[in-house]
Scaffold this active site. Structure first.
Site, PDB file in Angstrom:
ATOM      1  N   ARG A   1     -12.367  99.412  25.427  1.00 44.57           N
ATOM      2  CA  ARG A   1     -13.213  98.228  25.595  1.00 44.57           C
ATOM      3  C   ARG A   1     -14.131  97.955  24.394  1.00 44.57           C
ATOM      4  NH1 ARG A   1     -13.220  97.341  31.195  1.00 44.57           N
ATOM      5  NH2 ARG A   1     -13.718  95.152  30.772  1.00 44.57           N
TER       6      ARG A   1
ATOM      7  N   LYS B   1     -16.677  87.885  41.465  1.00 47.31           N
ATOM      8  CA  LYS B   1     -17.453  88.907  40.736  1.00 47.31           C
ATOM      9  C   LYS B   1     -17.577  88.506  39.274  1.00 47.31           C
ATOM     10  CE  LYS B   1     -15.350  92.771  39.242  1.00 47.31           C
ATOM     11  NZ  LYS B   1     -15.516  92.983  37.791  1.00 47.31           N
ATOM     12  N   ASN B   2     -16.484  88.083  38.674  1.00 46.58           N
ATOM     13  CA  ASN B   2     -16.501  87.843  37.229  1.00 46.58           C
ATOM     14  C   ASN B   2     -17.114  86.512  36.840  1.00 46.58           C
ATOM     15  OD1 ASN B   2     -15.410  90.357  36.991  1.00 46.58           O
ATOM     16  ND2 ASN B   2     -13.334  89.670  36.555  1.00 46.58           N
TER      17      ASN B   2
ATOM     18  N   CYS C   1     -14.094 102.581  29.389  1.00 50.66           N
ATOM     19  CA  CYS C   1     -14.093 102.800  30.839  1.00 50.66           C
ATOM     20  C   CYS C   1     -12.695 103.285  31.216  1.00 50.66           C
ATOM     21  CB  CYS C   1     -14.443 101.518  31.576  1.00 50.66           C
ATOM     22  SG  CYS C   1     -13.121 100.317  31.495  1.00 50.66           S
TER      23      CYS C   1
ATOM     24  N   ARG D   1     -16.813  98.108  43.981  1.00 49.90           N
ATOM     25  CA  ARG D   1     -17.377  97.349  42.853  1.00 49.90           C
ATOM     26  C   ARG D   1     -16.974  95.885  42.934  1.00 49.90           C
ATOM     27  NH1 ARG D   1     -16.395  99.814  37.143  1.00 49.90           N
ATOM     28  NH2 ARG D   1     -17.481  97.862  36.758  1.00 49.90           N
TER      29      ARG D   1
ATOM     30  N   ASP E   1      -5.855  91.605  35.893  1.00 50.30           N
ATOM     31  CA  ASP E   1      -6.564  92.210  37.029  1.00 50.30           C
ATOM     32  C   ASP E   1      -5.706  92.291  38.285  1.00 50.30           C
ATOM     33  OD1 ASP E   1      -9.834  90.764  36.246  1.00 50.30           O
ATOM     34  OD2 ASP E   1      -8.690  92.411  35.371  1.00 50.30           O
TER      35      ASP E   1
END
Ligand code: EPZ
Length: 417
Positions: free
Chosen positions: A121, A22-23, A116, A397, A305
């Site tokens: 952030r 994803k990243n 978030c 997500r 993460d």
């Protein structure tokens, strides 16, 4: 709201094909607007964050074709240079489009990303770097207005190796005449993947993966095809699932060279880990040992993460484990949900102490954020009885086809709308 219903107690046994990262794919999709014509991205995961990025691309005027894992982005003649509030609120990491839109149009109008679930952030490092590259930036009415007043290279020093800021600078400087340098750059594998894609398009970037990246501006970028690297955080999450269930898993397509810090923690727990270029195998030991103290750090340190999924696993280790979350200020929201399942965890500020081994029991819990939701999956596999996880749109997500992959390994998991 969608929910997962998971029956604990089964051993996870089987093979999982690891999804694309994803990243890695998000900044590469931003880079895809820098050439006229079709860029082709293979191994693109089907995730909510990718769907939301596709909405941003369409809003800019791109044509999109997404077949199986192949995503085509046609940015021919796009004219949009704004990211509206409703899209930014859905996914704050759309900030990664800022550098690419400025390179393409010389200007950008994007809604302020805001915070978030895991922290406020800030984007000060992004904006300060863009100003050094000659971009005039004003903020009003909740929008960031950017205009490239002069195109100037810069010698940029990041006071924190921010992943997003490093990526935005690469995207903003790749067509800026002269040599731009990023000092104290983020070193994540996803940065290397972005450099690879941009250089395939004709950029001249060197040093990704180290703390010093140089970007020699070019006048044009061309269409390219690229295969996204495997997702190292999703890979480690599945390893944690296997070990929490006392099972064995083969991760096909995982890249262990991106996972050193995570694999060493699992080995210290007593897991048997075998790795080669194509796969990683994890075999559960009879008992898991406590992991001492884990501190989240920028790559190649222990990734923030994976902190919450590994904390869920740590509840099954004998003895106490300490987690220090150095990257984000609000990334312990999964703890109260784990405690509802019988975990013994005490948190104070950025430090959490886990006392194991706890006999977890199934409960009704709610995913607090993407990786906190993943932690609840890990805990549910170790728990006795049924766990119901709400708010799983957070998990969607970042985790592609989670229930299919876990079911194929013998886990009783169902999605309820
Ligand atoms: C990326 O976020 C990842 N997201 C995050 O993954 C990951 O946790 C993070 O890097 C750290 O590895 C994507 O790649 C889409 P940062 P990013 O800028 O770029 C502070 C997930 O679960 N900071 O490296 O936003 C910031 O507050 C997500 O997949 C500033 O102070 O992370 C934080 O404390 C979550 N000013 C630290 O740096 C800035 O201008 C790390 O942020 C920017 C960041």
């Amino acid at each position: 709201m969608s929910r997962f219903i998971i029956e604990g107690g089964s051993k996870m046994e089987g093979e999982i094909n690891v999804q694309g990262s994803k990243n890695a794919v998000l900044p590469i999709l931003a880079a895809a607007i820098l050439s006229d014509g079709k860029n082709v991205i293979y191994n693109c995961p089907r995730l909510r964050d990718v769907d939301m990025t596709i909405e941003v691309l369409k809003n800019l005027g791109c044509r999109i074709d997404f077949e199986r894992d192949c995503l085509e982005v046609d940015a021919s003649g796009i004219s949009g240079y704004t990211i509206p509030d409703e899209l930014m609120r859905q996914m704050r990491s759309s900030i990664i489009f800022l550098g690419a839109i400025i390179t393409r149009f010389g200007k950008a109008e994007i809604s302020m990303p805001g915070g978030c679930e895991i922290g406020n952030r800030p984007i000060d490092l992004h904006l300060s770097a863009l100003r050094q590259l000659g971009v005039g930036i004003t903020e009003s009415h909740g929008f960031i207005h950017c205009v490239r007043e002069k195109s100037t290279p810069a010698d940029i020093h990041l006071n924190f190796p921010s992943v997003g800021a490093t990526e935005n600078i690469m995207l903003a400087a790749c067509m800026t005449d002269g040599i731009t340098t990023i000092n104290n750059a983020a070193r994540e594998p996803e940065i290397i993947d972005l450099e690879r894609f941009l250089n395939r398009m004709g950029a001249r970037i060197r040093g990704a993966g180290s703390d010093r990246i140089t970007i020699e501006g070019v006048h044009k970028l061309y269409n390219a095809a690229h295969t996204i690297i495997p997702d190292r955080i999703v890979s480690a999450t599945y390893l944690a699932c296997a070990l929490a269930s006392g099972g064995t898993v083969v991760l096909k397509g995982a890249d262990s060279s991106h996972m050193g810090a995570m694999l060493s923690v699992l080995k210290n727990m007593g897991a048997e880990i075998y790795e080669d270029k194509q796969k990683i195998v994890a075999v559960s030991p009879r008992r898991l040992k406590s992991i001492g103290t884990i501190k989240t750090m920028p790559y190649p340190g222990f990734p923030t993460d994976i902190q919450s999924p590994f904390m869920a696993l740590a509840t099954q280790c004998e003895g106490s484990s300490v987690f220090v979350e150095n990257i984000f200020e609000n990334r312990f929201r999964h703890i109260e949900e784990l405690v509802r399942m019988g975990a013994d965890i005490k948190a104070d500020g950025r430090v959490a102490v886990v006392i194991g081994k706890s006999a977890l029991t199934g409960a009704r819990v709610a995913a607090p954020d993407l990786r906190g939701g993943a932690a609840l999956i890990v805990a549910a596999l170790a728990a006795d009885g049924t766990t119901e996880i709400e708010n799983i749109t957070y998990i969607d997500r970042g985790y592609e086809a989670l229930e299919e992959r876990l079911s194929s390994c013998g886990i009783d998991i169902k999605r309820r709308e």
